[in-house]
Design a protein around this motif. Structure first.
Motif, PDB file in Angstrom:
ATOM      1  N   VAL A   1       0.821  -1.203   0.000  1.00  0.00           N
ATOM      2  CA  VAL A   1       0.000   0.000   0.000  1.00  0.00           C
ATOM      3  C   VAL A   1       0.860   1.260   0.000  1.00  0.00           C
ATOM      4  O   VAL A   1       0.695   2.127  -0.855  1.00  0.00           O
ATOM      5  N   ALA A   2       1.777   1.350   0.948  1.00  0.00           N
ATOM      6  CA  ALA A   2       2.563   2.578   1.075  1.00  0.00           C
ATOM      7  C   ALA A   2       3.814   2.313   1.893  1.00  0.00           C
ATOM      8  O   ALA A   2       3.853   1.372   2.689  1.00  0.00           O
ATOM      9  N   SER A   3       4.828   3.163   1.698  1.00  0.00           N
ATOM     10  CA  SER A   3       6.040   3.050   2.500  1.00  0.00           C
ATOM     11  C   SER A   3       6.611   4.433   2.766  1.00  0.00           C
ATOM     12  O   SER A   3       6.309   5.402   2.049  1.00  0.00           O
ATOM     13  N   ILE A   4       7.447   4.500   3.791  1.00  0.00           N
ATOM     14  CA  ILE A   4       8.094   5.758   4.156  1.00  0.00           C
ATOM     15  C   ILE A   4       9.453   5.447   4.755  1.00  0.00           C
ATOM     16  O   ILE A   4       9.587   4.498   5.531  1.00  0.00           O
TER      17      ILE A   4
ATOM     18  N   ILE B   1       0.890   8.509   3.901  1.00  0.00           N
ATOM     19  CA  ILE B   1       1.660   7.869   4.967  1.00  0.00           C
ATOM     20  C   ILE B   1       2.552   8.919   5.607  1.00  0.00           C
ATOM     21  O   ILE B   1       3.082   9.807   4.923  1.00  0.00           O
ATOM     22  N   SER B   2       2.718   8.814   6.908  1.00  0.00           N
ATOM     23  CA  SER B   2       3.574   9.750   7.631  1.00  0.00           C
ATOM     24  C   SER B   2       4.164   9.036   8.840  1.00  0.00           C
ATOM     25  O   SER B   2       3.765   7.911   9.165  1.00  0.00           O
ATOM     26  N   ARG B   3       5.138   9.670   9.469  1.00  0.00           N
ATOM     27  CA  ARG B   3       5.701   9.061  10.680  1.00  0.00           C
ATOM     28  C   ARG B   3       5.983  10.130  11.716  1.00  0.00           C
ATOM     29  O   ARG B   3       6.224  11.286  11.395  1.00  0.00           O
TER      30      ARG B   3
ATOM     31  N   ASP C   1      -0.153   2.722  -6.816  1.00  0.00           N
ATOM     32  CA  ASP C   1      -0.991   3.482  -7.738  1.00  0.00           C
ATOM     33  C   ASP C   1      -2.471   3.438  -7.326  1.00  0.00           C
ATOM     34  O   ASP C   1      -3.195   4.413  -7.512  1.00  0.00           O
ATOM     35  N   SER C   2      -2.881   2.326  -6.774  1.00  0.00           N
ATOM     36  CA  SER C   2      -4.292   2.153  -6.427  1.00  0.00           C
ATOM     37  C   SER C   2      -4.762   3.070  -5.319  1.00  0.00           C
ATOM     38  O   SER C   2      -5.969   3.253  -5.143  1.00  0.00           O
ATOM     39  N   VAL C   3      -3.835   3.646  -4.552  1.00  0.00           N
ATOM     40  CA  VAL C   3      -4.232   4.497  -3.424  1.00  0.00           C
ATOM     41  C   VAL C   3      -3.700   5.915  -3.528  1.00  0.00           C
ATOM     42  O   VAL C   3      -3.919   6.729  -2.629  1.00  0.00           O
ATOM     43  N   LYS C   4      -3.008   6.226  -4.599  1.00  0.00           N
ATOM     44  CA  LYS C   4      -2.492   7.587  -4.763  1.00  0.00           C
ATOM     45  C   LYS C   4      -3.643   8.580  -4.818  1.00  0.00           C
ATOM     46  O   LYS C   4      -4.637   8.348  -5.505  1.00  0.00           O
TER      47      LYS C   4
ATOM     48  N   GLY D   1      11.876  10.520   5.489  1.00  0.00           N
ATOM     49  CA  GLY D   1      10.445  10.704   5.291  1.00  0.00           C
ATOM     50  C   GLY D   1      10.002  10.614   3.843  1.00  0.00           C
ATOM     51  O   GLY D   1       8.904  11.084   3.503  1.00  0.00           O
ATOM     52  N   SER D   2      10.808  10.023   2.985  1.00  0.00           N
ATOM     53  CA  SER D   2      10.393   9.856   1.590  1.00  0.00           C
ATOM     54  C   SER D   2       9.287   8.815   1.512  1.00  0.00           C
ATOM     55  O   SER D   2       9.386   7.760   2.126  1.00  0.00           O
ATOM     56  N   THR D   3       8.255   9.136   0.755  1.00  0.00           N
ATOM     57  CA  THR D   3       7.097   8.255   0.697  1.00  0.00           C
ATOM     58  C   THR D   3       6.909   7.652  -0.677  1.00  0.00           C
ATOM     59  O   THR D   3       7.357   8.202  -1.687  1.00  0.00           O
ATOM     60  N   TYR D   4       6.248   6.526  -0.688  1.00  0.00           N
ATOM     61  CA  TYR D   4       5.901   5.844  -1.939  1.00  0.00           C
ATOM     62  C   TYR D   4       4.543   5.208  -1.737  1.00  0.00           C
ATOM     63  O   TYR D   4       4.303   4.542  -0.740  1.00  0.00           O
TER      64      TYR D   4
END
Length: 117
Positions: free
Chosen positions: A47-50, A69-71, A61-64, A55-58
């Motif tokens: 789904v997502a990563s950071i 995502i944050s930390r 495509d299905s959830v953009k 703090g770089s996020t990815y």
């Protein structure tokens, strides 16, 4: 390290939820934190990563445009903000961490998100 996911629940379509993933024990600043989900009868998907440090996020495509995502370094917690939820977002959501050059692991127990139509 142990990862504890929370924040799931039942929500109507169009609603929002924020999931939390709290890391306990020794943490490693070079790791990447990620969220995955697994719907009934389907394989687990990213789904997502950071990255913990920069703090770089990815996002998948299905959830953009829908999820973010944050930390919070002080709380050792990663968040997944989910907006405009759809029934197809129904799944158990898991958090995990990935060491540099490695694979995601240290899976938490998951938190169930159910989106009603």
């Amino acid at each position: 390290v142990q990862l504890q996911a929370s924040g799931g629940g039942l929500v109507q379509a169009g609603g929002s939820l924020r999931l939390s993933c709290a890391a306990s024990g020794r943490t490693f600043p070079t790791y990447t934190m990620g969220w995955f989900r697994q719907a009934p009868g389907k394989e687990r998907e990213f789904v997502a990563s950071i990255t913990w440090t920069g703090g770089s996020t990815y996002l998948a495509d299905s959830v953009k445009g829908q999820f973010s995502i944050s930390r919070d370094k002080a709380r050792n917690t990663v968040y997944l903000q989910m907006n405009s939820l759809k029934p197809e977002d129904t799944a158990t959501y898991y958090c995990a961490r990935r060491p540099p050059g490695g694979n995601f692991g240290s899976w938490g127990q998951g938190t169930l998100v159910t989106v009603s139509s």
